[in-house]
Design an enzyme around this catalytic site. Structure first.
Site, PDB file in Angstrom:
ATOM      1  N   THR A  36      37.661  83.305  31.794  1.00  0.00           N
ATOM      2  CA  THR A  36      37.224  83.520  33.175  1.00  0.00           C
ATOM      3  C   THR A  36      36.346  82.370  33.649  1.00  0.00           C
ATOM      4  OG1 THR A  36      37.305  85.915  32.856  1.00  0.00           O
ATOM      5  CG2 THR A  36      36.051  85.100  34.733  1.00  0.00           C
ATOM      6  N   ALA A  92      32.364  88.535  31.175  1.00  0.00           N
ATOM      7  CA  ALA A  92      31.779  89.557  30.303  1.00  0.00           C
ATOM      8  C   ALA A  92      32.909  90.357  29.687  1.00  0.00           C
ATOM      9  CB  ALA A  92      30.839  90.468  31.080  1.00  0.00           C
ATOM     10  N   LYS A 103      28.509  90.918  26.066  1.00  0.00           N
ATOM     11  CA  LYS A 103      29.105  89.595  26.081  1.00  0.00           C
ATOM     12  C   LYS A 103      29.170  89.062  24.648  1.00  0.00           C
ATOM     13  CE  LYS A 103      27.699  86.509  28.993  1.00  0.00           C
ATOM     14  NZ  LYS A 103      29.098  86.008  29.092  1.00  0.00           N
ATOM     15  N   GLY A 106      33.686  85.528  23.063  1.00  0.00           N
ATOM     16  CA  GLY A 106      34.067  84.143  22.801  1.00  0.00           C
ATOM     17  C   GLY A 106      33.182  83.450  21.791  1.00  0.00           C
ATOM     18  N   GLU A 112      24.832  81.452  25.797  1.00  0.00           N
ATOM     19  CA  GLU A 112      25.022  82.122  27.081  1.00  0.00           C
ATOM     20  C   GLU A 112      23.755  82.858  27.505  1.00  0.00           C
ATOM     21  OE1 GLU A 112      29.807  83.061  27.185  1.00  0.00           O
ATOM     22  OE2 GLU A 112      28.469  84.491  26.211  1.00  0.00           O
ATOM     23  N   LYS A 130      37.322  95.889  32.741  1.00  0.00           N
ATOM     24  CA  LYS A 130      36.103  95.677  31.949  1.00  0.00           C
ATOM     25  C   LYS A 130      34.978  96.635  32.368  1.00  0.00           C
ATOM     26  CE  LYS A 130      37.853  92.189  29.667  1.00  0.00           C
ATOM     27  NZ  LYS A 130      37.391  90.815  29.854  1.00  0.00           N
TER      28      LYS A 130
END
Length: 235
Positions: A36, A92, A103, A106, A112, A130
């Site tokens: 995203t 998220a 979160k 990744g 982050e 989500k």
């Protein structure tokens, strides 16, 4: 990619590009990690190349984002040079009605969170799938721990009620973050006391970061078949 995944990706792209509309020339912008956030970085690069935006610098939250932004000609900086970030755009894995998040899917949760805490405005982009009534319903909580003693941290997390899975890389070895840490994915189920759990995790030596992002999101852009919904914390 299935047709449903393709549709979801198009929703996320539209919302991520909408988030970029909040960027103004001269801003310091946090660049999130994941598919995203990548849409937002590409849009930012295009606007800078066209001259629509000028004098924008980005603070990447991972090496992957740093490489993507650099390839698109987005000027980069660090928190050492710019310790206050005007606006961050990120994704998220799960979002609750109060805009609290899970979160870290990744693997960039530590960076982050550092960038989010340094940001005046944190814009999170998700697709409608989500959304969740309670964190932990759809996604485990990633917990980043030191390699030293990580099995002890796993036992600690189990004592809190989690089913712990060591995140693995493609080669079958434990995944390592940009800091060289291990990620333990912790399935607590729906979490009744999110703030209490966050405090327990933060009090544990060896736990470097957790994926519960509380009181950080200022704006949530939700993409779905009916368009993009903009939610603001406290509204």
């Amino acid at each position: 990619m299935t047709s449903d995944e393709s549709v979801s990706s198009s929703f996320k792209r539209a919302a991520a590009e909408r988030a970029v509309d909040f960027i103004q020339s001269g801003m310091v912008v946090g660049l999130g990690t994941g598919s995203t956030a990548a849409f937002a970085v590409r849009r930012l690069g295009a606007l800078l190349a066209a001259g629509t935006l000028k004098d924008v610098v980005g603070v990447p939250t991972s090496r992957a984002t740093e490489a993507l932004a650099a390839s698109l000609g987005v000027p980069l900086t660090t928190l050492e040079v710019h310790p206050v970030v005007d606006l961050t755009i990120d994704g998220a894995d799960e979002a609750a009605p109060d805009l609290s998040l899970i979160k870290g899917g990744g693997g960039a949760l530590l960076r982050e969170k550092v960038v989010a805490q340094a940001s005046r405005r944190e814009i999170i982009v998700v697709d409608a799938a989500k959304l969740s009534p309670r964190l932990g319903t759809k996604w485990p909580v990633p917990v980043e721990v030191l390699v030293f003693g990580w099995r002890s941290q796993s036992l600690f997390l189990e004592s809190l009620g989690a089913r712990v899975t060591v995140r693995l890389a493609l080669d079958g070895k434990p995944f390592q973050t940009d800091q060289g840490n291990v990620v333990l994915d912790c399935d607590f189920g729906p979490i009744n006391d999110v703030a209490g759990l966050a405090a327990r995790l933060e009090s544990r030596a060896g736990v470097m970061a957790h994926g519960l992002f509380l009181n950080l999101t200022t704006d949530l852009l939700v993409a779905g078949p009916d368009g993009i919904t903009h939610r603001v914390r406290g509204a």
